[in-house]
Design a protein around this motif. Structure first.
Motif, PDB file in Angstrom:
ATOM      1  N   ASP A  52       2.754   1.586  -3.405  1.00 31.60           N
ATOM      2  CA  ASP A  52       1.850   2.067  -4.467  1.00 31.60           C
ATOM      3  C   ASP A  52       1.613   3.571  -4.341  1.00 31.60           C
ATOM      4  O   ASP A  52       1.603   4.300  -5.336  1.00 31.60           O
ATOM      5  CB  ASP A  52       0.513   1.328  -4.400  1.00 31.60           C
ATOM      6  CG  ASP A  52       0.619  -0.129  -4.834  1.00 31.60           C
ATOM      7  OD1 ASP A  52       1.642  -0.489  -5.449  1.00 31.60           O
ATOM      8  OD2 ASP A  52      -0.316  -0.903  -4.550  1.00 31.60           O
ATOM      9  N   ALA A  53       1.433   4.029  -3.096  1.00 32.01           N
ATOM     10  CA  ALA A  53       1.195   5.457  -2.880  1.00 32.01           C
ATOM     11  C   ALA A  53       2.422   6.284  -3.260  1.00 32.01           C
ATOM     12  O   ALA A  53       2.309   7.358  -3.856  1.00 32.01           O
ATOM     13  CB  ALA A  53       0.817   5.710  -1.421  1.00 32.01           C
ATOM     14  N   LEU A  86       0.832  -1.206   0.000  1.00 34.67           N
ATOM     15  CA  LEU A  86       0.000   0.000   0.000  1.00 34.67           C
ATOM     16  C   LEU A  86       0.867   1.257   0.000  1.00 34.67           C
ATOM     17  O   LEU A  86       0.634   2.196  -0.770  1.00 34.67           O
ATOM     18  CB  LEU A  86      -0.924  -0.044   1.221  1.00 34.67           C
ATOM     19  CG  LEU A  86      -2.037   0.994   1.366  1.00 34.67           C
ATOM     20  CD1 LEU A  86      -3.187   0.389   2.157  1.00 34.67           C
ATOM     21  CD2 LEU A  86      -1.538   2.240   2.065  1.00 34.67           C
ATOM     22  N   SER A  94      -6.811   3.455   1.539  1.00 37.35           N
ATOM     23  CA  SER A  94      -6.323   2.896   0.274  1.00 37.35           C
ATOM     24  C   SER A  94      -5.018   3.598  -0.092  1.00 37.35           C
ATOM     25  O   SER A  94      -4.691   4.659   0.456  1.00 37.35           O
ATOM     26  CB  SER A  94      -7.353   3.094  -0.840  1.00 37.35           C
ATOM     27  OG  SER A  94      -7.481   4.475  -1.161  1.00 37.35           O
ATOM     28  N   SER A  95      -4.302   3.019  -1.046  1.00 36.32           N
ATOM     29  CA  SER A  95      -3.044   3.625  -1.476  1.00 36.32           C
ATOM     30  C   SER A  95      -3.288   4.973  -2.149  1.00 36.32           C
ATOM     31  O   SER A  95      -2.492   5.907  -1.981  1.00 36.32           O
ATOM     32  CB  SER A  95      -2.299   2.685  -2.426  1.00 36.32           C
ATOM     33  OG  SER A  95      -3.069   2.423  -3.582  1.00 36.32           O
TER      34      SER A  95
END
Length: 448
Positions: A277-278, A274, A398-399
């Motif tokens: 990805d961010a 996560l 979420s990411s």
């Protein structure tokens, strides 16, 4: 077949315990405590804080656990504290593979049971109280409740989470062993004379689901005095001598680079995919649509089983040029240097997802102690007990939400990060000693 093996092991352990001579009875002393951690003492800050608080108030403490990492220096030198190291099980019994875990797990439990029993009953002096960390609940709760029964010691369980919920992360919530673990935990939990929990939500679960009738007291995690906001001069001095980020030193001071910190045990309850990805999303924005965004430097501290897995992913992302505006470093620091790193950073990141929904990451508490604002995974019930949204931190689920928060906070035209910093600095005034004195100190008779 597996259930048969577990029953057989339990029978063998019971026979061995009964064959041993009875443990020495606890003397009725004013305050003597065995603090028990079936884990690495150096990575069990809350239990170390308990120990230091008891010792500082005049109680005698035996701190029992694995000494893989050194505890706080104050504990090592305190005249009222004695360390009783446990012999760790062989490393080949440690595995993240589900099949191997089912094969090695019973043997590991048998070895832990023997080691914990002999240490608590024969290698350590009898005490009036025993304070034990849960989880792990297997075999801890069985052994400590048996020892306390024989020694007439009063048992306190310090609930950090639920053992069965952590096991479910590895095996799946429908696995038969998870059901057995839950039954074991809920049954043996009733042996305690008192209970501490890290959240009000956890205390409610113990009352409603575990049907515990003994006293249950919420003792929120608070930072130790080691974690403090830093003056500008102390921050500069630390950054200047911290070798990991030497090449970024000047840019960090000029805010051309922002410093982030995330602490982890590299376990399945923290999803670093996560975060990665961010960071990839942030890097793409910083090199295209949001050129005003600064470069990010992230230091991830800690040890654990998934570290090499994620280091490989980071290398792949670097090779694919997906992290052009992000530099990621990993480190393991002493308590003192970790506290200085937190005080020197711009933002803390917590990826703790909470297997039970009612525990909280202590890393966030330490970050607040250093006056460091936090962004963290917030999709669990107890999150609001720790973080006040948009005051001292922000939550994400979420990411992409995390990427949006990073873009928002680090935009040079935004004042949000400064506001969160002010909120975290105010939060830093809430300390462990005052929380502990009013709950644990009174129960142990050390505080009037």
């Amino acid at each position: 077949m597996l259930l048969t093996v577990l029953v057989a092991i339990s029978t063998i352990v019971t026979i061995l315990l009964l064959l041993l001579p009875s443990p020495q009875l606890a003397a009725d002393q004013q305050c003597s405590v065995q603090v028990v951690v079936l884990g690495d003492l150096g990575r069990s800050p809350r239990m170390q804080y308990h120990t230091l608080s008891i010792a500082t108030h005049g109680g005698r403490v035996q701190l029992i656990g694995y000494r893989e990492t050194d505890p706080l220096p104050e504990l090592l030198s305190h005249p009222n504290v004695r360390l009783r190291p446990l012999s760790p099980p062989p490393r080949w019994l440690q595995t993240s593979n589900k099949i191997l875990f089912l094969l090695c797990g019973p043997l590991k439990v048998l070895l832990q049971t023997w080691t914990l029993w002999t240490t608590l009953s024969y290698s350590s002096d009898p005490c009036k109280w025993m304070l034990v960390q849960n989880p792990p609940s297997i075999p801890t709760l069985l052994v400590v409740s048996t020892v306390c029964f024989f020694r007439r010691t009063r048992l306190i369980v310090d609930w950090h989470n639920f053992g069965y919920s952590i096991l479910a992360l590895k095996l799946g919530s429908d696995h038969p062993l998870v059901g057995i673990s839950r039954f074991y935990e809920t049954t043996l939990a009733k042996a305690a004379n008192a209970n501490f929990t890290v959240t009000d939500a956890m205390a409610q679960v113990l009352k409603s689901d575990y049907k515990i009738t003994a006293p249950i007291m919420t003792l929120h995690d608070r930072p130790a005095d080691l974690y403090q906001p830093l003056t500008d001069s102390k921050r500069i001095a630390f950054l200047q001598r911290y070798p990991l980020i030497q090449k970024h030193f000047g840019d960090i001071l000029d805010t051309k680079v922002r410093l982030l910190v995330s602490s982890t045990s590299w376990t399945p309850d923290e999803d670093f995919d996560l975060l990665l990805d961010a960071l990839c999303s942030y890097s793409t924005s910083a090199t295209s649509s949001h050129p005003q965004l600064p470069e990010l430097v992230i230091v991830i501290t800690g040890k654990g089983p998934q570290r090499q897995h994620y280091l490989g992913k980071i290398r792949e992302l670097r090779s694919a040029k997906a992290l052009e505006m992000v530099s990621i470093y990993t480190d393991w620091l002493s308590f003192e240097n970790y506290a200085l790193l937190l005080g020197s950073a711009d933002l803390g990141v917590s990826l703790h997802t909470s297997s039970s929904g009612v525990d909280l990451p202590m890393k966030v508490v330490d970050m607040f102690g250093a006056g460091l604002p936090v962004v963290g995974w917030s999709k669990f019930a107890a999150w609001p007990e720790l973080v006040t949204e948009n005051v001292n931190g922000k939550g994400f689920g979420s990411s992409e939400e995390l990427a949006d928060i990073l873009r928002e906070l680090f935009d040079p035209s935004s004042q949000q990060l400064a506001r969160l910093k002010a909120g975290a600095t105010r939060e830093s005034q809430r300390r462990w000693n005052s929380e502990w004195d009013s709950v644990a100190g009174k129960l142990l008779g050390l505080v009037k």
